[in-house]
Design a protein around this motif. Sequence first.
Motif, short mmCIF file in Angstrom:
data_model
loop_
_atom_site.label_atom_id
_atom_site.label_comp_id
_atom_site.label_asym_id
_atom_site.label_seq_id
_atom_site.Cartn_x
_atom_site.Cartn_y
_atom_site.Cartn_z
N ASP A 215 0.87 -1.18 0.00
CA ASP A 215 0.00 0.00 0.00
C ASP A 215 0.90 1.23 0.00
O ASP A 215 2.12 1.11 0.21
N LYS A 217 0.82 4.72 1.92
CA LYS A 217 0.01 5.35 2.97
C LYS A 217 -0.02 6.88 2.92
O LYS A 217 -0.98 7.50 3.33
N GLY A 229 -5.69 6.54 4.76
CA GLY A 229 -6.10 5.14 4.86
C GLY A 229 -5.37 4.25 3.87
O GLY A 229 -5.35 3.04 4.00
N TYR A 272 -3.95 -9.32 9.28
CA TYR A 272 -3.23 -8.47 8.31
C TYR A 272 -2.13 -7.73 9.07
O TYR A 272 -2.34 -6.66 9.61
N ASN A 288 -3.61 -5.71 11.91
CA ASN A 288 -5.00 -5.42 11.62
C ASN A 288 -5.73 -6.75 11.59
O ASN A 288 -5.12 -7.80 11.35
N ARG A 290 -8.66 -7.52 9.77
CA ARG A 290 -9.69 -7.45 8.71
C ARG A 290 -8.98 -7.23 7.40
O ARG A 290 -7.79 -6.94 7.37
N GLY A 292 -7.54 -5.40 4.30
CA GLY A 292 -7.05 -4.04 4.10
C GLY A 292 -7.88 -3.31 3.05
O GLY A 292 -8.44 -3.93 2.15
N ASP A 293 -7.94 -2.01 3.20
CA ASP A 293 -8.58 -1.16 2.21
C ASP A 293 -7.56 -0.10 1.85
O ASP A 293 -7.22 0.71 2.71
N PRO A 294 -6.93 -0.09 0.69
CA PRO A 294 -7.36 -0.71 -0.57
C PRO A 294 -6.69 -2.03 -0.98
O PRO A 294 -6.82 -2.41 -2.14
N GLU A 295 -6.05 -2.77 -0.09
CA GLU A 295 -5.45 -4.04 -0.51
C GLU A 295 -6.49 -4.96 -1.16
O GLU A 295 -6.22 -5.62 -2.17
N1 GLY Z 1 -4.45 -0.34 3.86
C1 GLY Z 1 -4.55 0.21 5.14
C2 GLY Z 1 -5.55 -0.39 6.01
O1 GLY Z 1 -6.45 -1.08 5.57
O2 GLY Z 1 -5.45 -0.20 7.22
#
Ligand code: GLY
Length: 430
Positions: A215, A217, A229, A272, A288, A290, A292-295
Amino acid sequence: MKQLTVLLVGSGGREHALAWKIAQSPRLKKLYIAPGNPGTMRFGENVPIAATDIRDLVDFAQAKRVDFVVIGPDDPLSIGIVDAFHTAGILVFGPTKAAAELEWSKAYAKDFMLRHNIPTARYETFTQFERAVAYADEQSYPLVIKASGLALGKGVIIAKNKHEALETLREIMIEKVFGDAGSEVVIEEFLDGIEFSVHVFSDGKTWRLFPASQDHKRVHDDDQGLNTGGMGVVSPLPFIPMDMLARIDREIVTPALSGMADEGKPFVGILYPGVMLTAEGPKVFEFNVRFGDPETQTYMRMLETDILGILEACALGTLHEIDIHWRNDISACNVILASAGYPGSYEKGKQITGIMRAEEDPNVVVFQAGTKLENGELVTSGGRVLSVSAIASNPKDALDAAYEAIEKIHFWGKQYRKDIGKKALVAGLQ
Ligand code: GLY
Ligand code: AMP
């Protein structure tokens, strides 16, 4: 095989990508998304219930005879949404509140890593301002200061000198700029290295790593500006070969997931870890719990196996029966289009055009995040607005396809990074 009525919880680009993939499942009977966004409407029925309205979500799932619930974001996990569905007797994908503590308390995560010998930055945790200041005074710089609780990805500050550290500690612990998230702080050593994301499917006893991804950041090119994010993702990574993934499994993932099971909190869901590849090897800077966003917007383009089958097996504890296949003949990426001003304040309600034109390239899929429909028109409604994903036989072509598609999409103030994947491409050439 049983057909499933599924409730997907969340409304970001991650959930649009999950909905896109779930809709391709031969197992799907009906998909509800709560609350979803205009992008998810193509794949199911959006339900106007917020992701954190746990009681209403459980009532809804019971009324609609939902078979399986998939949780996207971290905040409902941190307040026990999975436990509530367990109590209601409804199958759910995600960690319990106790297991999710790996993300909602950085102090807990650090102590857990120490207990299980997981490589991470040296650290101390503090609840008293004076003690934190005295400790910071004796450290070398840069120094990393973190609010322990959830702070929308903004609770990590890298202090360049003692003065900045003192100011940061004052803001977090005295002025409480992150509220209760800052009642406890973690002060840790700065890790120098290449940052990347590891994702793992886990049923608590069995786990499977995804390909590594990266990602970006910071909001501006060359990793300048504030943390966001996440502004864009590439995968796989040429500088993380299979033997490095095997090392990460051995040194990080296995001790973490067997540690959780040993401590009576078997971890079901996506683990994650954010990993820094340092001169001493891979080190975790955060967990993390859950997708990832945007993974996810990149990963869903690469996954070959039916996602519902995998997620269901995680929830049932039968992941050992499933083979997971990723397309190993492609590279995938996504680039975030954000509102001008993000991650600070930004205007909303700007008309968005060109998504259909962008998707005329069969390798491009545009996922929506901060969008809404206003009088039948698609307009911006958040910081991260769209996520333009592309696949190709190599990373350069995938990135070129994403950037070509971006040229066709318009909204006032569209900002995006022009250098997504550049570091990974350079590393791949070395
Ligand atoms: N890609 C960052 C997040 O989901 O925390
Ligand atoms: P987080 O909110 O934990 O995702 O952290 C935000 C960003 O801060 C990460 O993506 C890293 O780039 C950076 N970061 C966190 N911890 C460290 C550390 N110990 N050393 C260097 N950078 C860090």
